[in-house]
Scaffold this active site. Sequence first.
Site, PDB file in Angstrom:
ATOM      1  CG  PHE A   1      -2.034   0.966   1.196  1.00  0.00           C
ATOM      2  CD1 PHE A   1      -3.059   0.816   0.278  1.00  0.00           C
ATOM      3  CD2 PHE A   1      -2.100   2.021   2.086  1.00  0.00           C
ATOM      4  CE1 PHE A   1      -4.124   1.702   0.248  1.00  0.00           C
ATOM      5  CE2 PHE A   1      -3.155   2.922   2.064  1.00  0.00           C
ATOM      6  CZ  PHE A   1      -4.176   2.756   1.138  1.00  0.00           C
ATOM      7  CB  CYS A   2       1.044   4.138  -2.284  1.00  0.00           C
ATOM      8  SG  CYS A   2       1.984   5.660  -2.566  1.00  0.00           S
TER       9      CYS A   2
END
Length: 269
Positions: A148-149
């Site tokens: 997840f960025c």
Amino acid sequence: MFEPRATWRLIDTGPLDGPGNMALDEALLNCFQQDPARPVLRLYGWSPAALSVGRFQDAAAALDLDLCRKEGVPVVRRMTGGGIIYHAAEVTYSIVCAPDHLGSAGVKDGFRKLCGFLLGTYERLGLDARFAVDLNPSEERLGERTAFCFAGKEEFDVVVNDRKIGGNAQRRLSGAILQHGSIPLESRVQEGLRYLKEPAPGAARSVSLAELGRRPEPEELKKLLVASFEERLGVELAAQGLTPEEAVVAKKLEEHKYRCRQWTLEGRC
């Protein structure tokens, strides 16, 4: 002797859906390679909200695709790397230019130059924004891959109060650079995390403008982005629309690539 500032195109397409957005970014890059004298700053949004996966991610391994389908949340694959982003309540930008427009900058220096206008934008909102690489008091490991960025930090991610705000990714082709990124108006991180198969605890440290007490309207934020971009890069932005060629290329990419299930899930089409 006075030398006029270089002029870049400013294209505000407003909100598009995921495939439309990613197809248009790639079309701008492809067409720029044929006419490298016309660098671009594009501003846009997402409607409906969507999840984008990085170029090299395994979408099925990272996302609960059944839940995405059940709740009608679209999934699209970017042509840039990085982790999953849930695009909602944000202003998104993309830049297409050549290394020469940045003084033949290398990859790291290019990131610093192209992300500098974000620092300027946050400063105009009264925030003390820095690059993660320049402000790392906890000696946190930077650049570690996360699904997840917003759960991890890259060197030139922007941080405010030691919390990451937004995310940026870059793709370089022969003589051309595409960089795109997001400026979160409100936090939608917890909504996005619901669709991941594995938890991403680091995401709790990300932050949005609203959480920092800043609530600009999207159009106001766009004006700040434009002013900061012109100041930091020393250019003038001229509002323009898409060229007929860009529109045709974008439509083809949207139909044959970004709406292709095989591309979305496997990165090939």
